[in-house]
Design a protein around this motif. Structure first.
Motif, PDB file in Angstrom:
ATOM      1  N   LYS B  84      39.096  43.981  40.618  1.00 34.63           N
ATOM      2  CA  LYS B  84      38.811  42.665  40.023  1.00 34.63           C
ATOM      3  C   LYS B  84      38.443  42.878  38.565  1.00 34.63           C
ATOM      4  O   LYS B  84      37.566  43.669  38.244  1.00 34.63           O
ATOM      5  N   GLU B  87      36.309  36.999  36.243  1.00 32.90           N
ATOM      6  CA  GLU B  87      35.926  35.914  37.126  1.00 32.90           C
ATOM      7  C   GLU B  87      35.511  34.734  36.262  1.00 32.90           C
ATOM      8  O   GLU B  87      34.900  34.913  35.226  1.00 32.90           O
ATOM      9  N   GLU B  92      39.532  34.046  40.068  1.00 29.40           N
ATOM     10  CA  GLU B  92      39.351  35.456  39.719  1.00 29.40           C
ATOM     11  C   GLU B  92      40.625  36.038  39.124  1.00 29.40           C
ATOM     12  O   GLU B  92      41.711  35.538  39.369  1.00 29.40           O
TER      13      GLU B  92
END
Lengths: 189, 665
Positions: B84, B87, B92
């Motif tokens: 990831k 965000e 995301e």
């Protein structure tokens, strides 16, 4: 329960007196249901009004005999009854604030999941009386949406209306009530 | 119709102008009904908590969040999630590996659940062809859009490993010129997209990432096409949440986007956002404070974006608290006083031109913006000028200067010019005649001797050349006349003369730079031409509150205009008066309007400010022949008046073929 079913049939058949009798009956039914439910729940659990009303309806319509024709009548009555229950609680809360004491009611505020302050509930209730005179359908929808917590889709299904119609009536009713409440707060005529 | 029916209809109208018109029509003179509906709509659009949610809680019967959150090593279609990397309010961003048809590392933007994901993907598909045509080193490509099993839409795009442009500039303490050069690259990228018909709609620092290529900073604009795909129909009641979610921070959005009235958004919305970005690059702050803006709910937010003038960058710098001022200097390797000096003038103007509320006054293109910055960098004069109403008016005035105000030299020059053009016109006419003669001769010859066909053809060619020649002469003469007309402030005539020389199909286009030059001059910087009447306006006056404008005409008519609505309200003198000019004057204190339409003088008062449409009641009406006592007047033949309202409105009456009223901001 059969009494309730009979009443629904009577309304369907066009008996005007039946409507008047329906509301107190549903009110009692919902209270009973709430009390039974709470006895079986763990302490600290709260009751969802939406769930209560749905459960009551399932009890009536459960055997499949009751067709959808009666549904609108029932939900109208049930939401009116639920509003009454909530208003009773809100009033009691207000009285408590003013020093009265409350003993032994089986359905007191801590067990019904209310998220709005009781002042708001009472103000909305007062304004709703006026709305009902002008726009009865909008007022019905407010009872279902605000006091029972039904979604637009659920209300549309219950009243056999298009969701868009319900949505617009809800928007109108909300604006109308807000206007009325604001006017009464600001002390204007 | 009941209040409810009107309310329903009004909700179906997405633009505020149309809604206003509908309400005006429907409610008519019923002021009470109108007020009540207005209040309802105000309540409807206001963002408060009362009755916003049911008074009771319920258990969620529908699972809103996907039970299985996306996690590393999970496969989304052809993409394997790796890590990831971001965000935000929208959802995301993941780094992912694509396996087929090509192996590459991509970025996946996964949108939060709760949006109409299918529609979002459909909207994206609609623009996909255009998006695919973008090919620019400063634009990150978007490859794909799809929906996860849990129903969350995601976008697949080129992976850019960079940091947002504002952070990059500050971290590297880039001085102002370097920031400007980086910004020009961004403008070029946006220009490229605009040429392909793509509007970004969400330009902000976090959508412009800077990476270093061999030590050279390269900005990349990301998220093209996503804003459009994720914007839902804005008539929804969920506007506010969507607003926060998808328009992100409101510091960069243009007034027309904030309005969300369904008004078409065009490339100039991006120019506004570029201006806000440039502002931040120069000062370290956005034109309006985002937190401040969000505080008062969506209505006050809209109001700020629509009405509040931002401080000029240099002024803003001066008002910063001490610490921020010092930081602003250090970040740009200079001290604050020098920085203020750098910004004053050109850069202030350039930024403010981008941030114009009225998009017609912004730069037309991102290239135009880039070119002006380039001019500033090489010390050439910039196109952007202080956007004051007085300045604009002065410019328009200069272009339409009246004869009586010009000196004798000008008059002489005019007479000389007239002589030349008349002579040229005569020559042109002669040339036409001789061309006709040549044609006639050619016909005769054809009849006389068919054997001389070849010669006749040659003759015909000559004749047509001769016709061409005469057209040229006529063109030259009429361009001259057009110029004279402009000097005489006869805009209508000049435009007609110019229009005559737009080539017909099959004709050669004779127009040269002079045509374009003159055409340019006939364009007015007026924001709105309120009306075109075949007579002259003789007098104009604003109501003290600026809401109304009264116009008196030479033929005696007096019109009342609604200024914010740019709308004609009514004619105050509804009778046929003698051909005497109407004059108007609002009292500066009260809502009292005096109008003359000789031989009458009318005194009218606006009976209520709340009343809409405004109605004016006759207070007094008297036969008075001496209009001279009524306010200052100037000779009608050269009627040119301006009326100004403290604020942003200026009005002018220009004498021309037609009576024209120009309206300036």
């Amino acid at each position: 329960m059969s009494e309730l079913t009979q009443l629904l049939h009577a309304i369907e058949a066009g008996d005007p007196k039946a409507s008047d009798q329906l509301l107190p009956l549903v009110y009692e039914e919902l209270r009973k249901l709430a009390v039974t439910r709470m006895a079986n729940e763990k302490p600290g659990q709260t009751l969802q009004p939406t769930a209560l009303v749905h459960e009551a309806w399932l009890k009536i319509a459960g055997d499949g005999q009751e067709q959808f024709a009666n549904r609108a009548h029932f939900f109208k009555a049930a939401s009116g009854a639920m509003r009454q229950i909530l208003i009773d609680i809100a009033r009691r809360k207000q009285r408590l604030k003013h020093g009265a004491n409350l003993i032994g009611d089986e359905l007191h505020e801590s067990r019904i999941a209310m998220s709005a302050p009781s002042e708001e509930l009472l103000a909305v209730n007062d304004a709703l009386v006026l709305l009902k005179l002008e726009e009865p359908l909008a007022a019905e929808i407010v009872q279902m949406r605000y006091f029972v917590g039904m979604t637009i889709q659920e209300i549309a299904a219950a009243l056999d209306l298009a969701p868009r119609t319900v949505d617009r009536h809800w928007a109108f009713a909300r604006a109308w009530l807000k206007r009325t409440i604001r006017t009464s707060l600001s002390g204007m005529p | 119709m009941t209040e409810r029916e009107i309310f329903f209809e009004a909700l179906d109208i997405s633009t505020s102008e149309v809604r206003e018109a509908y309400l005006r029509n429907t409610c008519g003179q019923n002021v009470t009904l109108r007020r009540k509906v207005d209040e309802l709509l105000k309540e409807h659009f206001s963002n408060d908590s009362l009755l916003a949610a049911p008074a009771v809680e319920r258990e969620p019967t529908i699972v809103l969040e996907s039970p299985a959150e996306e996690g590393p090593a999970q496969m989304l279609g052809r993409y394997k999630l790796l890590e990831k990397i971001g965000e935000g309010g929208f959802g995301e961003v993941w780094m992912a590996d694509q396996r087929e048809p090509v192996k590459r590392r991509v970025a996946l933007k996964i949108i939060k659940l709760g949006m109409d994901s299918r529609q979002m993907v459909a909207r994206f598909e609609a623009e996909r062809q255009a998006l695919a045509m973008m090919e620019h080193p400063n634009i990150a490509k978007i490859f794909d859009a799809a929906v996860t099993e849990a129903g969350r839409p995601y976008f697949v795009m080129e992976l850019v490993r960079g940091i947002k442009i504002t952070a990059f500039c500050d971290q590297n303490q880039l001085p102002t010129p370097d920031r400007l050069r980086l910004f020009i690259l961004v403008c070029n990228a946006i220009q490229h997209a605009h040429q392909k018909g793509i509007i970004h709609r969400d330009i902000k620092p976090s959508n412009i990432l800077v990476t270093l290529h061999d030590g050279v900073p390269v900005p990349k604009v990301i998220d093209f096409g996503i804003a459009k795909a994720t914007q839902q129909e804005l008539t929804d009641k969920t506007v506010f949440t969507q607003f926060q979610q998808f328009i992100g921070t409101p510091a960069y959005i243009s007034p027309e986007q904030a309005e969300m009235s369904g008004l078409d958004i065009d490339t100039r919305a991006d120019i506004y956002s570029l201006g806000a970005l440039l502002y931040e690059l120069l000062v370290g702050q956005t034109p309006f404070d985002a937190k401040e803006m969000m505080k008062g709910g969506i209505d006050s937010l809209r109001q700020i974006i629509r009405e509040k003038e931002p401080l000029r960058p240099s002024t803003k710098l001066n008002t910063l608290p001490g610490g921020a001022r010092v930081t602003a200097g250090i970040d740009r390797q200079t001290d604050v006083s020098k920085l203020v000096h750098q910004l004053q003038g050109d850069l202030d103007w350039i930024v403010m031109k981008c941030l114009e509320k009225d998009r017609t006054r912004r730069y037309d293109t991102a290239n135009g913006l880039a070119a002006d910055i380039q001019r500033h960098l090489v010390n050439e004069p910039v196109i952007a000028r202080p956007p004051s109403a007085a300045y604009k008016f002065q410019k328009a005035w200069q272009r339409n200067r009246l004869v009586f105000s010009a000196g004798a030299v000008v008059v002489l020059a005019l007479i000389a010019g007239m002589g030349v053009s008349t002579w040229q016109a005569i020559r042109a006419t002669e040339a036409s005649a001789s061309a006709r003669k040549a044609n006639a001769a050619e016909k005769e010859q054809r009849l006389a001797a068919q054997a001389e066909q070849q010669r006749a053809d040659a003759q015909a060619k000559k004749a047509s050349e001769s016709q061409e020649q005469s057209r040229r002469l006529l063109y030259a003469a009429e361009m001259n006349l057009a110029q004279q007309s402009l000097k005489l402030n006869n805009l209508g005539r000049a435009r007609r003369l110019l229009d005559q020389h737009k080539p017909q199909p099959g004709e050669e286009d004779l127009r040269g730079w002079e045509w374009r030059y003159l055409w340019q001059l006939t364009r007015s910087s007026a924001l709105v031409t309120l009306t075109n009447r075949p007579t002259w306006g003789t007098s104009v006056s604003f109501s003290p509150d600026g809401a109304h404008l009264a116009v008196g005409w030479l033929d005696g008519r007096v019109d009342l205009w609604d200024v914010p609505g740019r709308r004609w309200v009514r004619a105050l003198t509804d009778r046929e008066y003698d051909k005497h000019h109407g004059r108007v004057a609002f009292s500066s204190i009260r809502n009292l309007l005096a109008a003359t339409s000789e031989p009458k003088v009318l005194l009218l008062t606006r009976n209520s400010i709340m009343c809409h449409p405004p109605s004016f009641d006759h207070v007094a009406e008297s036969a008075q022949t001496n209009s001279q006592t009524f306010g200052p007047g100037i000779p009608v033949a050269f009627a040119a008046q301006i009326a100004a309202k403290a604020g942003r409105h200026l009005i002018g009456l220009l004498k021309g073929q037609l009576g024209m009223v120009f309206f300036f901001f």
